[in-house]
Design an enzyme around this catalytic site. Structure first.
Site, PDB file in Angstrom:
ATOM      1  N   ARG A 151      -5.325  -1.126   1.798  1.00  0.00           N
ATOM      2  CA  ARG A 151      -4.466  -2.028   2.574  1.00  0.00           C
ATOM      3  C   ARG A 151      -5.118  -3.404   2.693  1.00  0.00           C
ATOM      4  O   ARG A 151      -4.456  -4.439   2.536  1.00  0.00           O
ATOM      5  CB  ARG A 151      -4.206  -1.433   3.958  1.00  0.00           C
ATOM      6  CG  ARG A 151      -3.442  -0.117   3.955  1.00  0.00           C
ATOM      7  CD  ARG A 151      -3.294   0.441   5.368  1.00  0.00           C
ATOM      8  NE  ARG A 151      -2.781   1.809   5.387  1.00  0.00           N
ATOM      9  CZ  ARG A 151      -1.494   2.142   5.394  1.00  0.00           C
ATOM     10  NH1 ARG A 151      -0.561   1.212   5.370  1.00  0.00           N
ATOM     11  NH2 ARG A 151      -1.124   3.412   5.428  1.00  0.00           N
ATOM     12  N   HIS A 180       0.835  -1.205   0.000  1.00  0.00           N
ATOM     13  CA  HIS A 180       0.000   0.000   0.000  1.00  0.00           C
ATOM     14  C   HIS A 180       0.870   1.255   0.000  1.00  0.00           C
ATOM     15  O   HIS A 180       0.583   2.224  -0.710  1.00  0.00           O
ATOM     16  CB  HIS A 180      -0.927   0.020   1.214  1.00  0.00           C
ATOM     17  CG  HIS A 180      -1.577   1.350   1.423  1.00  0.00           C
ATOM     18  ND1 HIS A 180      -2.657   1.772   0.677  1.00  0.00           N
ATOM     19  CD2 HIS A 180      -1.275   2.371   2.260  1.00  0.00           C
ATOM     20  CE1 HIS A 180      -2.994   3.003   1.061  1.00  0.00           C
ATOM     21  NE2 HIS A 180      -2.170   3.383   2.018  1.00  0.00           N
ATOM     22  N   GLU A 181       1.932   1.227   0.785  1.00  0.00           N
ATOM     23  CA  GLU A 181       2.798   2.404   0.905  1.00  0.00           C
ATOM     24  C   GLU A 181       3.551   2.703  -0.390  1.00  0.00           C
ATOM     25  O   GLU A 181       3.979   3.839  -0.606  1.00  0.00           O
ATOM     26  CB  GLU A 181       3.811   2.198   2.042  1.00  0.00           C
ATOM     27  CG  GLU A 181       3.201   2.018   3.425  1.00  0.00           C
ATOM     28  CD  GLU A 181       2.545   3.277   3.970  1.00  0.00           C
ATOM     29  OE1 GLU A 181       2.869   4.384   3.491  1.00  0.00           O
ATOM     30  OE2 GLU A 181       1.699   3.154   4.871  1.00  0.00           O
ATOM     31  N   THR A 182       3.715   1.704  -1.241  1.00  0.00           N
ATOM     32  CA  THR A 182       4.559   1.836  -2.434  1.00  0.00           C
ATOM     33  C   THR A 182       3.792   1.563  -3.724  1.00  0.00           C
ATOM     34  O   THR A 182       4.400   1.326  -4.767  1.00  0.00           O
ATOM     35  CB  THR A 182       5.728   0.832  -2.354  1.00  0.00           C
ATOM     36  OG1 THR A 182       5.184  -0.499  -2.192  1.00  0.00           O
ATOM     37  CG2 THR A 182       6.652   1.133  -1.180  1.00  0.00           C
TER      38      THR A 182
END
Length: 246
Positions: A218, A69-71
């Protein structure tokens, strides 16, 4: 112990999970390798080796989901779906600022920026300082290492995952069932499950506000990865009704 990790997640599975990370549209294409991931896990021996096989697979799925999710480079109509585009980037997109906070223990180095880098998008000088200290690399003076050295990059994400930062438990303890919520946690709805890990990472932005796209993204990654790894994602996947940690 690293052998345990590779026996659960082979290179083939890793490629299936992060199938589009080396797409030409991805800024980090060629950066995140299976070998770097396996090497980094050797520094954190409890990762993916705690509990039964089901628990271990769930931890790998949860870690790769939160970091995907962060990337992510995914979008709603992306080829193979939005949850096939994790690990597309290794540095914060746009024009990020310095992320320099006043800190006696971890003072900012002149001219260095501590914007999000790596799988967990580690940010701020105090996190770069603490992570670097834990893995034996001077990241305060060399924050770009997190976007230039894939082993260091994975290690910063694993450090964040394995390390409790009061009053928060570690994501590792949550997913492996080692965290028991206190009364102070139970009253605001913080219960064991994937949702409380989202709360640990970004609760102030994503939790206690009903359904939102970031939190749901996520969960989407986590469900897909659990399916590939053959495990049930469990209960309490969201943090819609959880107050953030103090």
């Amino acid at each position: 112990l690293s052998q345990n990790i590779s026996s659960l997640i082979s290179k083939n599975l890793f490629e299936r999970i992060l199938v589009h990370r080396n797409d030409r549209a991805c800024g980090a294409k060629g950066f995140y390798t299976y070998e770097a991931f396996i090497t980094a896990t050797k520094t954190f021996a409890a990762f993916g080796t705690t509990g039964d096989t089901n628990t271990r697979n769930k931890e790998i799925a949860a870690f790769l989901a939160q970091t995907s999710h962060e990337t992510t480079g995914g979008w709603a109509t992306a080829p193979d779906g939005p949850y096939s585009w994790g690990y597309c980037y290794n540095r914060e997109q746009g024009s990020p600022g310095d992320y320099c906070a006043s800190s006696q223990q971890w003072p900012c180095a002149p001219g260095k920026k501590y914007f999000g880098r790596g799988p967990i998008q580690i940010s701020y000088n105090y996190n770069y300082g603490a992570a670097g200290s834990a893995i034996g690399v001077n990241l305060l003076n060399n924050p770009d290492l997190v976007a230039n050295d894939a082993v260091v990059s994975f290690k910063t994400a694993l450090w964040f995952w394995m390390t409790a930062q009061q009053p928060k438990p570690s994501a590792h303890d949550v997913i492996t069932g080692r965290w028991s919520p206190s009364v102070a946690d139970s009253a605001p709805g913080r219960v064991p499950g994937f949702g409380v890990i989202t709360n640990i990472i970004n609760g102030g932005m994503e939790c206690n506000s009903g359904s939102n796209a970031l939190m749901d993204n996520r969960i989407g990654f986590y469900r897909r990865y659990c399916q590939i790894l053959g495990v049930d994602p469990g209960n309490n996947l969201d943090c819609a009704n959880q107050r953030p940690f103090g």
